[in-house]
Design a protein around this motif. Sequence first.
Motif, PDB file in Angstrom:
ATOM      1  N   TYR A   1      22.526 -27.834 -42.262  1.00  0.00           N
ATOM      2  CA  TYR A   1      21.941 -26.772 -43.068  1.00  0.00           C
ATOM      3  C   TYR A   1      21.385 -27.347 -44.365  1.00  0.00           C
ATOM      4  CZ  TYR A   1      24.219 -23.110 -40.260  1.00  0.00           C
ATOM      5  OH  TYR A   1      24.609 -22.260 -39.238  1.00  0.00           O
TER       6      TYR A   1
ATOM      7  N   ASP B   1      20.098 -28.613 -34.913  1.00  0.00           N
ATOM      8  CA  ASP B   1      21.422 -28.655 -34.304  1.00  0.00           C
ATOM      9  C   ASP B   1      21.447 -29.714 -33.197  1.00  0.00           C
ATOM     10  OD1 ASP B   1      21.154 -25.648 -32.165  1.00  0.00           O
ATOM     11  OD2 ASP B   1      19.850 -27.396 -32.405  1.00  0.00           O
TER      12      ASP B   1
ATOM     13  N   ILE C   1      25.611 -28.513 -36.601  1.00  0.00           N
ATOM     14  CA  ILE C   1      24.410 -27.987 -37.240  1.00  0.00           C
ATOM     15  C   ILE C   1      24.266 -28.643 -38.601  1.00  0.00           C
ATOM     16  CG2 ILE C   1      23.251 -25.922 -38.148  1.00  0.00           C
ATOM     17  CD1 ILE C   1      24.843 -24.229 -36.241  1.00  0.00           C
TER      18      ILE C   1
ATOM     19  N   THR D   1      23.655 -21.040 -33.006  1.00  0.00           N
ATOM     20  CA  THR D   1      23.370 -21.146 -34.428  1.00  0.00           C
ATOM     21  C   THR D   1      23.791 -19.900 -35.175  1.00  0.00           C
ATOM     22  OG1 THR D   1      21.495 -22.525 -33.858  1.00  0.00           O
ATOM     23  CG2 THR D   1      21.529 -21.601 -36.077  1.00  0.00           C
TER      24      THR D   1
ATOM     25  N   PHE E   1      19.165 -22.978 -41.622  1.00  0.00           N
ATOM     26  CA  PHE E   1      19.280 -23.846 -40.452  1.00  0.00           C
ATOM     27  C   PHE E   1      18.158 -24.888 -40.449  1.00  0.00           C
ATOM     28  CE2 PHE E   1      20.085 -24.956 -36.094  1.00  0.00           C
ATOM     29  CZ  PHE E   1      18.842 -25.202 -35.541  1.00  0.00           C
TER      30      PHE E   1
END
Lengths: 111, 113
Positions: free
Chosen positions: A36, A49, A34, B101, A46
Amino acid sequence: GESVGLHLPTLSVQEGDNSIINCAYSNSASDYFIWYKQESGKGPQFIIDIRSNMDKRQGQRVTVLLNKTVKHLSLQIAATQPGDSAVYFCAGKNTGNQFYFGTGTSLTVIP
Amino acid sequence: DAGITQSPRHKVTETGTPVTLRCHQTENHRYMYWYRQDPGHGLRLIHYSYGVKDTDKGEVSDGYSVSRSKTEDFLLTLESATSSQTSVYFCAISRDRGPDTQYFGPGTRLTVL
């Protein structure tokens, strides 16, 4: 132990240019990553991903590339804007389902 | 911040005092996490929860305890705060433990004098 790290602690780009932020990871078994974005005084947000069965994934103005051969991923931001100024960090998840986070690259967009 | 709140947002306390930080979510996610963020380090996992009353340790759990009595609340307690626990603490949530996530709260800045 497990680690992900970013190549540069700081990056400055001109508004309108493309930005590339890099990240290397240590565990070849990591199967999920991921990116960020963290603005000052806020929690990580976020961005995008990618799973290890993919090489590339695109979002809105952002692209993540994953090179499993050299254990490297990158975040590309197209047409960088002042609002993109923030710290960006990557996170990798290993088969033990724990995330490992990089320390971040501080992106500054010059108007 | 994906329906996650943390309280307090800022706290200054003295060495040796107990401190409790609260994370509240409105997403009904099963998994909740507490991390600390320090200069020169990436986020480090303190504890996590995989359901009501189900918790486990992370990589930096010494000096911390957690509790989860309701799906929406995850508490982090410093039984006797030390200066080394001065940090920014983030709560995160996710639906699943696998490749899913994690969404983060706004953080709590804790200063231990």
